[in-house]
Design an enzyme around this catalytic site. Structure first.
Site, PDB file in Angstrom:
ATOM      1  N   PHE A   1       0.818  -1.213   0.000  1.00  0.00           N
ATOM      2  CA  PHE A   1       0.000   0.000   0.000  1.00  0.00           C
ATOM      3  C   PHE A   1       0.855   1.268   0.000  1.00  0.00           C
ATOM      4  O   PHE A   1       0.380   2.340  -0.396  1.00  0.00           O
ATOM      5  CB  PHE A   1      -0.945  -0.006   1.212  1.00  0.00           C
ATOM      6  CG  PHE A   1      -0.320   0.452   2.507  1.00  0.00           C
ATOM      7  CD1 PHE A   1      -0.423   1.776   2.914  1.00  0.00           C
ATOM      8  CD2 PHE A   1       0.356  -0.435   3.329  1.00  0.00           C
ATOM      9  CE1 PHE A   1       0.148   2.201   4.116  1.00  0.00           C
ATOM     10  CE2 PHE A   1       0.921  -0.029   4.518  1.00  0.00           C
ATOM     11  CZ  PHE A   1       0.817   1.301   4.920  1.00  0.00           C
ATOM     12  N   LYS A   2       2.100   1.155   0.423  1.00  0.00           N
ATOM     13  CA  LYS A   2       2.966   2.342   0.460  1.00  0.00           C
ATOM     14  C   LYS A   2       3.144   2.964  -0.931  1.00  0.00           C
ATOM     15  O   LYS A   2       3.411   4.151  -1.059  1.00  0.00           O
ATOM     16  CB  LYS A   2       4.337   1.974   1.027  1.00  0.00           C
ATOM     17  CG  LYS A   2       4.308   1.355   2.423  1.00  0.00           C
ATOM     18  CD  LYS A   2       3.909   2.349   3.476  1.00  0.00           C
ATOM     19  CE  LYS A   2       3.849   1.724   4.864  1.00  0.00           C
ATOM     20  NZ  LYS A   2       5.139   1.408   5.447  1.00  0.00           N
TER      21      LYS A   2
END
Length: 488
Positions: A125-126
């Site tokens: 998700f980063k």
């Protein structure tokens, strides 16, 4: 839009977005937040329902980055959020959706959904924020013909997401700290296999909190920070957090049909950056009911939301778990929420976080602030929490695979386990995916007896040559290393 520090004094001047973009901590050691949260109307929510992810990102970010020309900001979001960049969608998803929702459960207890956030280049998700940050940094540096030396810390996913976003960017070098032998083999290989000359990986003999403390120590040395042009991509950087606000609105809009409905989010939480973005979205007017922080055995945040006691663990008390990106016992972004919780009283924030450094924590289980609000005030912000263990992760991974044919990673499993404890009829519960399961294959193999599927191009990543150095937790030695490799 102007920004203030959580530890501001009367002498601290508010700053525009572009002035805080390249930095991390404020000069006073605090974290930046908007002087006031922009509000989203019901009419805007209605208009946003048909937008692409890139267009939605533009609409939200323009409320925060008011000093960037509209045309430039629109071009930056369009460049970032494309199907080509987020191409690692599963066979059942369309990469054009960027963050598709999948229904896991729908019964009398409520609806449980999974928001896919791991279709980017590093499968975590980063990437959702880091890809934008890379383009924003390059844009801002190009205006001045300037350079930036990014100094960051990672417990697993931030490092590779930052390095993939910054590799080849003009005028940018990355110095990334990670805890030695504390990441999965896949995570380590993603970072250490990069051979780009502007990427420097440093494995620190300690835990993530040691790495994070070193980043803060360097950031607080203002003369050195200025001379060496130090910036950060950790979630202490405001732009990282605000970019993550976008997918909360996206998840809400995808899960509902009109603005009379609410949703809840469960967020695997370690450093409090991801769920802090949910807090920002809620403060802006996104109809969020609950924000559920799901921790692993390193349960500092769960303890706080259950008791009001924030008790930082020492490195030897920090567990190395099978959801290693959450092996954190000092949540950097937590200060942003505390600032709001105590009525934006920066003096109180300074006192509380001085106690963190000197006494290891603080206790808010009694009165909060001068107006005497009770601890129950926390619930007004929608927060609650839960904890998951290794055995919980294994059981949840098996359950989701058996029932839905979906293989989730260990951190997402923590989220699903805790989310089930807070489901309620009529309020969809969205779990934010942390990463693709392939990044934590050791535990997937233990849980399912088979390897996790890997997207094309990642089949043999662990066998690639790796480039990194090992260093002790020595701030002065770290400074010398940075100086040597920047030539400044």
């Amino acid at each position: 839009m102007q920004y203030v520090s959580t530890r501001a004094t009367k002498a601290s001047a508010p700053q525009p977005f572009s002035s805080i973009l390249l930095g991390g901590l404020a000069p006073d050691g605090g974290l930046y937040l908007p002087a006031e949260y922009p509000q989203v109307s019901g009419e805007e929510l209605d208009a946003w329902r048909t937008l692409s992810y890139a267009s939605l990102a533009y609409e939200i970010l323009r409320k925060f980055a008011t000093d960037i020309p509209d045309a430039d900001l629109r071009a930056l979001t369009a460049k970032t959020y494309t199907a080509e960049v987020y191409r690692n969608a599963r066979a059942s998803e369309s990469s054009a959706d960027i963050t598709p929702l999948r229904v896991l459960e729908q019964n009398g207890d409520g609806t449980l959904l999974l928001q896919a956030l791991s279709n980017g280049p590093t499968l975590a998700f980063k990437d959702m924020a880091m890809q934008l940050l890379g383009n924003l940094f390059e844009y801002e540096l190009a205006k001045e013909g300037a350079e930036l030396n990014i100094f960051g810390a990672t417990s697993g996913d931030t490092g590779s997401a930052a390095e993939y976003a910054m590799r080849g960017k003009q005028g940018i070098r990355v110095f990334m700290l990670s805890p030695l032998d504390k990441m999965s083999a896949f995570q380590s290989a993603q970072m250490f296999s990069l051979q780009d000359p502007n990427i420097f990986n440093i494995a620190v003999a300690g835990v993530f909190d040691d790495c994070q403390d070193m980043v803060k120590a360097v950031s607080n040395d203002l003369p050195y920070k200025l001379t060496q042009k130090i910036g950060t991509v950790n979630s202490i950087n405001w732009a990282r957090v605000v970019a993550q606000v976008v997918y909360y609105f996206r998840g809400y809009l995808a899960a509902t049909t009109d603005n009379s409905q609410k949703v809840s989010f469960t967020v695997p939480s370690g450093n409090f950056g991801n769920i802090c973005a949910g807090h920002i979205a809620r403060m802006m007017g996104c109809p969020i009911d609950k924000l559920v922080a799901a921790t692993n055995e390193n349960d500092v945040l769960d303890e706080f939301f259950r008791t009001g006691v924030y008790r930082v663990r020492k490195p030897l008390e920090t567990y190395h778990t099978s959801s290693p990106s959450m092996d954190i016992s000092k949540a950097s972004n937590f200060e942003r929420f505390i600032y709001d919780l105590v009525g934006r009283d920066s003096g109180r924030v300074r006192d509380l976080f001085h106690k963190v450094e000197t006494a290891g924590g603080f206790d808010l289980s009694g009165k909060l602030g001068s107006d005497g609000d009770e601890w129950a005030q926390v619930s007004q912000y929608g927060f609650c929490s839960g904890k998951s263990t290794h055995q919980d992760r294994l059981a949840t991974i098996r359950d989701v695979q058996d029932d839905y044919g979906i293989t989730i990673d260990t951190h997402t499993a923590d989220g699903v386990k805790v989310a089930r404890e807070y489901m309620q009829p009529g309020v969809p519960m969205i779990v934010l995916e942390t990463a693709l399961a392939a990044k934590f294959n050791e535990t997937i193999l233990e849980a399912l007896g088979m390897d996790a599927e890997r997207p094309p191009g990642f089949e043999d990543i662990e066998s690639l040559p790796q480039k990194f150095i090992v260093m002790d937790t020595d701030v002065e030695k770290m400074k010398r290393f940075i100086t040597t490799h920047t030539g400044l």
